[in-house]
Design a protein around this motif. Sequence first.
Motif, PDB file in Angstrom:
ATOM      1  N   LEU A  80       0.833  -1.212   0.000  1.00 60.99           N
ATOM      2  CA  LEU A  80       0.000   0.000   0.000  1.00 60.99           C
ATOM      3  C   LEU A  80       0.862   1.253   0.000  1.00 60.99           C
ATOM      4  N   ALA A  81       2.021   1.163   0.661  1.00 63.72           N
ATOM      5  CA  ALA A  81       2.910   2.330   0.695  1.00 63.72           C
ATOM      6  C   ALA A  81       3.535   2.609  -0.665  1.00 63.72           C
ATOM      7  N   SER A  82       3.744   1.552  -1.445  1.00 63.13           N
ATOM      8  CA  SER A  82       4.328   1.735  -2.787  1.00 63.13           C
ATOM      9  C   SER A  82       3.453   1.011  -3.811  1.00 63.13           C
ATOM     10  N   PRO A  83       2.296   1.609  -4.173  1.00 67.41           N
ATOM     11  CA  PRO A  83       1.383   0.939  -5.108  1.00 67.41           C
ATOM     12  C   PRO A  83       2.000   0.824  -6.496  1.00 67.41           C
ATOM     13  N   GLY A  84       1.476  -0.170  -7.244  1.00 66.06           N
ATOM     14  CA  GLY A  84       1.980  -0.359  -8.606  1.00 66.06           C
ATOM     15  C   GLY A  84       1.746  -1.755  -9.118  1.00 66.06           C
ATOM     16  N   ASP A  85       2.049  -2.757  -8.289  1.00 63.08           N
ATOM     17  CA  ASP A  85       1.886  -4.153  -8.701  1.00 63.08           C
ATOM     18  C   ASP A  85       0.538  -4.655  -8.184  1.00 63.08           C
ATOM     19  N   LYS A  86      -0.489  -4.573  -9.023  1.00 68.00           N
ATOM     20  CA  LYS A  86      -1.837  -4.975  -8.599  1.00 68.00           C
ATOM     21  C   LYS A  86      -1.949  -6.486  -8.464  1.00 68.00           C
ATOM     22  N   GLU A  87      -1.237  -7.223  -9.307  1.00 69.56           N
ATOM     23  CA  GLU A  87      -1.322  -8.683  -9.215  1.00 69.56           C
ATOM     24  C   GLU A  87      -0.745  -9.179  -7.892  1.00 69.56           C
ATOM     25  N   SER A  88       0.383  -8.616  -7.479  1.00 70.28           N
ATOM     26  CA  SER A  88       0.967  -9.005  -6.188  1.00 70.28           C
ATOM     27  C   SER A  88       0.043  -8.627  -5.041  1.00 70.28           C
ATOM     28  N   MET A  89      -0.562  -7.423  -5.147  1.00 70.36           N
ATOM     29  CA  MET A  89      -1.507  -6.990  -4.116  1.00 70.36           C
ATOM     30  C   MET A  89      -2.685  -7.959  -4.016  1.00 70.36           C
ATOM     31  N   THR A  90      -3.228  -8.365  -5.181  1.00 66.89           N
ATOM     32  CA  THR A  90      -4.366  -9.300  -5.184  1.00 66.89           C
ATOM     33  C   THR A  90      -3.973 -10.643  -4.595  1.00 66.89           C
ATOM     34  N   ALA A  91      -2.791 -11.139  -4.965  1.00 62.45           N
ATOM     35  CA  ALA A  91      -2.337 -12.438  -4.445  1.00 62.45           C
ATOM     36  C   ALA A  91      -2.138 -12.386  -2.931  1.00 62.45           C
ATOM     37  N   VAL A  92      -1.524 -11.300  -2.451  1.00 63.19           N
ATOM     38  CA  VAL A  92      -1.283 -11.177  -1.003  1.00 63.19           C
ATOM     39  C   VAL A  92      -2.606 -11.038  -0.255  1.00 63.19           C
ATOM     40  N   GLU A  93      -3.548 -10.268  -0.826  1.00 60.20           N
ATOM     41  CA  GLU A  93      -4.862 -10.131  -0.183  1.00 60.20           C
ATOM     42  C   GLU A  93      -5.566 -11.488  -0.102  1.00 60.20           C
ATOM     43  N   GLN A  94      -5.464 -12.280  -1.157  1.00 63.49           N
ATOM     44  CA  GLN A  94      -6.086 -13.600  -1.141  1.00 63.49           C
ATOM     45  C   GLN A  94      -5.454 -14.501  -0.076  1.00 63.49           C
ATOM     46  N   ARG A  95      -4.121 -14.440   0.008  1.00 55.94           N
ATOM     47  CA  ARG A  95      -3.435 -15.228   1.046  1.00 55.94           C
ATOM     48  C   ARG A  95      -3.812 -14.747   2.449  1.00 55.94           C
ATOM     49  N   LEU A  96      -3.967 -13.421   2.596  1.00 57.04           N
ATOM     50  CA  LEU A  96      -4.359 -12.864   3.893  1.00 57.04           C
ATOM     51  C   LEU A  96      -5.757 -13.348   4.285  1.00 57.04           C
ATOM     52  N   LYS A  97      -6.679 -13.361   3.326  1.00 60.95           N
ATOM     53  CA  LYS A  97      -8.036 -13.835   3.615  1.00 60.95           C
ATOM     54  C   LYS A  97      -8.025 -15.309   3.997  1.00 60.95           C
ATOM     55  N   CYS A  98      -7.280 -16.125   3.257  1.00 60.15           N
ATOM     56  CA  CYS A  98      -7.201 -17.553   3.564  1.00 60.15           C
ATOM     57  C   CYS A  98      -6.594 -17.777   4.961  1.00 60.15           C
ATOM     58  N   SER A  99      -5.549 -17.018   5.285  1.00 60.70           N
ATOM     59  CA  SER A  99      -4.924 -17.146   6.607  1.00 60.70           C
ATOM     60  C   SER A  99      -5.891 -16.758   7.719  1.00 60.70           C
ATOM     61  N   LEU A 100      -6.632 -15.660   7.508  1.00 60.15           N
ATOM     62  CA  LEU A 100      -7.599 -15.221   8.525  1.00 60.15           C
ATOM     63  C   LEU A 100      -8.699 -16.266   8.703  1.00 60.15           C
ATOM     64  N   ARG A 101      -9.203 -16.833   7.590  1.00 57.66           N
ATOM     65  CA  ARG A 101     -10.232 -17.867   7.704  1.00 57.66           C
ATOM     66  C   ARG A 101      -9.692 -19.090   8.448  1.00 57.66           C
ATOM     67  N   ASN A 102      -8.448 -19.453   8.183  1.00 56.42           N
ATOM     68  CA  ASN A 102      -7.852 -20.604   8.862  1.00 56.42           C
ATOM     69  C   ASN A 102      -7.737 -20.355  10.362  1.00 56.42           C
ATOM     70  N   ILE A 103      -7.315 -19.133  10.740  1.00 55.05           N
ATOM     71  CA  ILE A 103      -7.186 -18.805  12.168  1.00 55.05           C
ATOM     72  C   ILE A 103      -8.552 -18.832  12.855  1.00 55.05           C
ATOM     73  N   LEU A 104      -9.558 -18.251  12.205  1.00 53.91           N
ATOM     74  CA  LEU A 104     -10.904 -18.272  12.788  1.00 53.91           C
ATOM     75  C   LEU A 104     -11.409 -19.702  12.934  1.00 53.91           C
ATOM     76  N   ARG A 105     -11.111 -20.557  11.964  1.00 55.05           N
ATOM     77  CA  ARG A 105     -11.522 -21.956  12.050  1.00 55.05           C
ATOM     78  C   ARG A 105     -10.847 -22.647  13.237  1.00 55.05           C
ATOM     79  N   LEU A 106      -9.565 -22.348  13.455  1.00 54.69           N
ATOM     80  CA  LEU A 106      -8.853 -22.952  14.586  1.00 54.69           C
ATOM     81  C   LEU A 106      -9.419 -22.471  15.928  1.00 54.69           C
ATOM     82  N   PHE A 107      -9.737 -21.186  16.025  1.00 54.64           N
ATOM     83  CA  PHE A 107     -10.318 -20.666  17.270  1.00 54.64           C
ATOM     84  C   PHE A 107     -11.699 -21.258  17.518  1.00 54.64           C
ATOM     85  N   LEU A 108     -12.520 -21.374  16.448  1.00 51.09           N
ATOM     86  CA  LEU A 108     -13.860 -21.940  16.619  1.00 51.09           C
ATOM     87  C   LEU A 108     -13.789 -23.411  17.013  1.00 51.09           C
TER      88      LEU A 108
END
Length: 382
Positions: A80-108
């Motif tokens: 976000l501090a150095s925008p430009g690579d949208k594909e990398s941003m999309t890939a990282v956001e997808q990985r972040l969502k998957c990681s968050l879902r995994n953590i919530l699943r473990l807590f539940l």
Amino acid sequence: KAGIPLGVMKVLDPRQLKPDNTETERILTVLDETIVKLEITRLMPRITGSLERYARMLGPEITSSLLELQKLSMEIQRLLASPGDKESMTAVEQRLKCSLRNILRLFLANPLLYHGLKYKVRVRESAADVFIKAFMEFRDFMLEKLLTSPDEEKEKIQLMKDISLRVEKNTATASALREELAAVTQTRDEELKKKDKIIEDLKISIEGLAKDCKAEIQHIMEEGENQRKEDEKASKEKCARLKQDFQLLRAQFNALVLEHRASELVLRKEKCKAEREIQKWVQKYDIDMTEKQATYDELQAAYNDEKNQLALLMEKHALLLQEYTEIEEERRVLKEKEEEAAREEARRNAAATCIQAFWKGYLVRSIYKSKLKKGRGKGKKK
């Protein structure tokens, strides 16, 4: 409470009823799980900031997942501090969502851990608390809507309309009485002003005619005073009557308010009782689900062992099946050879039989011909 029917009490607070519909229970389960996920998400920044402190309590799996989530968050901030690579941003956001879902699943999967962190981790109030509170209110609203049938909703609306009409009617009556009292008071004041003005005029006239008409003026003043007293007395009686009517209406209004407050107090007590009952059932549900989760883990472990054994047996079965297939193939080849040999033997036997039959026929014909020749020779000699 005695003056309010039971059906009306259910309409006023339908949340005291228990859900008797599977779809309703599923919707409430989804909403409750969403609230738990929101609260867990609210605790994550504080837990991630002091991960070494809670690592032993969280366990290696959740700790590693939180470390991965922290790294992905830092990566997102860097992108976000150095925008430009949208594909990398999309890939990282997808990985972040998957990681968050995994953590919530473990807590539940471990509700005791979540409850322990909830009372151990202290988080400052933020906009997330407002959102969670609003979502809880939305959950209560959905519960009320789901547990209220159309007939009960209509009955509730009609009851509120009746109460509003009664309050409006009493308010209108009180307002009308106030207006009437004000009008009567104003009329009396105007009449008194007029009479005071008349008296003042008469006084002015009397001052000129005091010497000549003193007795007449005295008589007129007495009559005016008597008339004023009578009018004032009548006005006071009317004001007292109107005030009494107003007090009676106010007493009725206060009685209705007290009655409604008593009903509201009873309904609030029943609501608190229902909420305590729901809390008890929720705790019981958590305990049962924990026990079932432990049983499920044991069964899952046994299932994995049996699955491994089954895989070994399947491998042995595949080897044995391959050997069995080879043996069957050899047997089939031997059987075909034996059948071919049998057919060849049958052909040879048929050929030998045919040759023997032909040979026997030939011998019989030869013997028969020789006998015929001998018979003919004897005949000629004779």
